[in-house]
Scaffold this active site. Structure first.
Site, PDB file in Angstrom:
ATOM      1  N   HIS A 195     -13.698 -17.487   9.125  1.00 50.41           N
ATOM      2  CA  HIS A 195     -12.359 -17.997   9.449  1.00 50.41           C
ATOM      3  C   HIS A 195     -12.387 -18.972  10.618  1.00 50.41           C
ATOM      4  CE1 HIS A 195     -11.459 -14.540   6.915  1.00 50.41           C
ATOM      5  NE2 HIS A 195     -10.424 -15.254   6.542  1.00 50.41           N
TER       6      HIS A 195
ATOM      7  N   TRP B 228      -7.710   5.970  -2.687  1.00 48.61           N
ATOM      8  CA  TRP B 228      -6.248   6.094  -2.835  1.00 48.61           C
ATOM      9  C   TRP B 228      -5.520   5.870  -1.504  1.00 48.61           C
ATOM     10  CZ3 TRP B 228      -9.991   9.668  -3.580  1.00 48.61           C
ATOM     11  CH2 TRP B 228     -10.076  10.724  -2.672  1.00 48.61           C
TER      12      TRP B 228
END
Lengths: 327, 327
Positions: free
Chosen positions: B44, B225
């Site tokens: 980045h 999850w």
């Protein structure tokens, strides 16, 4: 065996009154324990209740103590929980964060020297019921190694994020271990393997064998190095902002008492409901991995379990229920 | 090849001035890109710079647009980023959250219709430099399936948590995928396997083969999850609070532009430094898993890389550097 919410709450209330709780506080704590079982979080409802009563008897939880505000700076407050029952103090703290948010747009309360709040989600549901986004976190006793290490130095440090929604709020209630030790024990008792690796065995290999993880004490954090970092940051946040005990200090005491917590609310009465609906719709539009699998948003199962248990009664472990009847 | 921070920043600045940036804004964006490379987040920094310039040329990023405050409620504000450069708007938003926190104890800014902020950690370092706890998050284009599903419906949705500390702040900067697609590509190019499972192959089995994951498009969220839920909640938070685009809507546009973000600050001038020191000390007191392994706090490696790159120069990919010199 199933019992009604009313039966369960009434029995908890009786026991707490006998243990020295005042009427209002007994009702509040009994309600929260019963709600936790009603919502399917049995580990922090009925199944935990005898342990809680023992903590009261042993003096770790002080039923009559009153939390005190130490400091107020605009929309944020710092409290001392005085080791009152954790559910009581957490409810007060979230109520206060809600009031601050209604006044300032957002508000927060950091609490030191408090006790286990049982199910963190409780306070997320409380915030959304008041029309607020609620975010809260707690530290705990050390129960997993940091990334790179082998000895328990990090807490489970649950994080709760809740957002109001008409058809059922979104409530994430997430501990930092991939599987809690309670969950590992559940798998072990049933003779089941975990469906994903939950920790290391004593040879330092990732394993799905719950017994091997309980033996090594090396449960993995969610996302390995990532959850290790997040758990540490939560400890830094709750302890620094409250001026309270760290995971290290709670662990040194040997009992999970006197922990640090943080409660944040954002006024959310004007959120566009179409936005969360769209996010849920998009998630559910994915094909599922295998027949029978389901894509659910955080809080969806809780609400379904609540409705079922309200209709059919709350399933209880008969042995523990008898134990509570005898308290 | 290594170049100095000054050289890199000056070259970025020249290119941005040519691309239609005003002097001050070019300096700010050039500084952030150069700092990202200096701190070791090459993906980045320099490596992303040509892509950013192309986004400007293509009209996705509007160099002269000015973010606007839409609404103020006490300590929280809602802004429209007007698709100005994301680093510029994120810097303004965090500055405003800092000012609100100094006044109210805590403060927040939700921004809709903004652009990629590059490295999220940038704004965490900004908050701690001002003596604040900083928490921020963004949504992104969909790049991983929700738990139970097989098609990308969730964003990477990075979360940043930063706490000031004299000897080096704690800055966690964490995306919700176990490995980013850039990271998978890096492993693949070097012919390496991942050290933990990073996703599913096309047979639906967990795998450490980066190529198989890129092929199936099924990267796993941190904690399976759990990270799936956290990613969804971050989308709900940033989009609902800002009234902005969801991951679904950003994905439908086909380009990662017009995203939603949230910035929160807490005044932290009076934190007891002994608390975070104790947490770090305790984590590092664990035995390590294998020779050469290290236990680090979030932000520790960043600071070490920064100091090294300031002394020795910033390592650059020569091909990309030549490309930027030619822009």
């Amino acid at each position: 065996m199933r019992i009604t919410f009313g039966q369960m709450k009434a029995q908890f209330e009786n026991v707490l009154l006998k243990a020295g709780f005042e009427v209002e506080r007994a009702a509040l704590c009994a309600r929260i324990f019963a709600e936790n079982s009603r919502d399917g979080v049995y580990s922090h409802g009925l199944n935990r209740f005898p342990v809680f009563v023992q903590m009261v008897k042993d003096g770790y939880v002080r039923p009559q103590a009153e939390p005190a505000c130490l400091e107020q700076t605009g929309a944020i407050e710092r409290w001392d929980g005085q080791r009152a029952p954790g559910m009581y103090t957490a409810t007060l703290a979230m109520d206060r964060a809600i009031a601050l948010a209604k006044k300032h747009g957002l508000g927060a309360v950091a609490v030191r020297n408090t006790n286990h709040w049982m199910r963190g989600g409780t306070y997320g549901w409380q915030a959304v019921a008041a029309g607020c986004v609620g975010i809260c976190a707690t530290n705990t006793i050390a129960n997993m190694p940091p990334w790179g290490g082998t000895a328990p130095r990090l807490g489970n440090n649950p994080l709760v994020i809740a957002v109001p929604r008409q058809e059922g709020p979104l409530v994430l209630d997430m501990a930092m271990t991939q599987f809690s030790f309670g969950k590992l024990q559940e798998y072990e008792l049933k003779g089941n393997s975990l469906h994903v690796s939950g920790g290391y065995n004593s040879h330092g290999e990732l394993t799905t064998d719950p017994a091997a993880i309980r033996e090594s004490g090396r449960a993995v954090p969610i996302g390995f190095w990532k959850g290790s970092g997040l758990s540490l940051m939560i400890d830094v946040l709750v302890a620094s902002l409250s001026g309270g005990r760290t995971v290290s200090q709670v662990t040194a005491e040997g009992t999970e008492a006197g922990v640090s917590q943080f409660f944040l609310c954002i006024k959310a009465e004007n959120l566009d409901p179409a936005i969360s609906d769209e996010i849920i719709r998009f998630a559910k539009s994915s094909p599922v991995g295998a027949a029978g699998e389901e894509i659910r948003y955080p809080g969806e199962s809780t609400l379904a379990t609540r409705l079922r248990n309200e209709q059919e009664g709350i399933p209880v472990n008969e042995e523990i229920w008898q134990q509570v009847l005898a308290l």
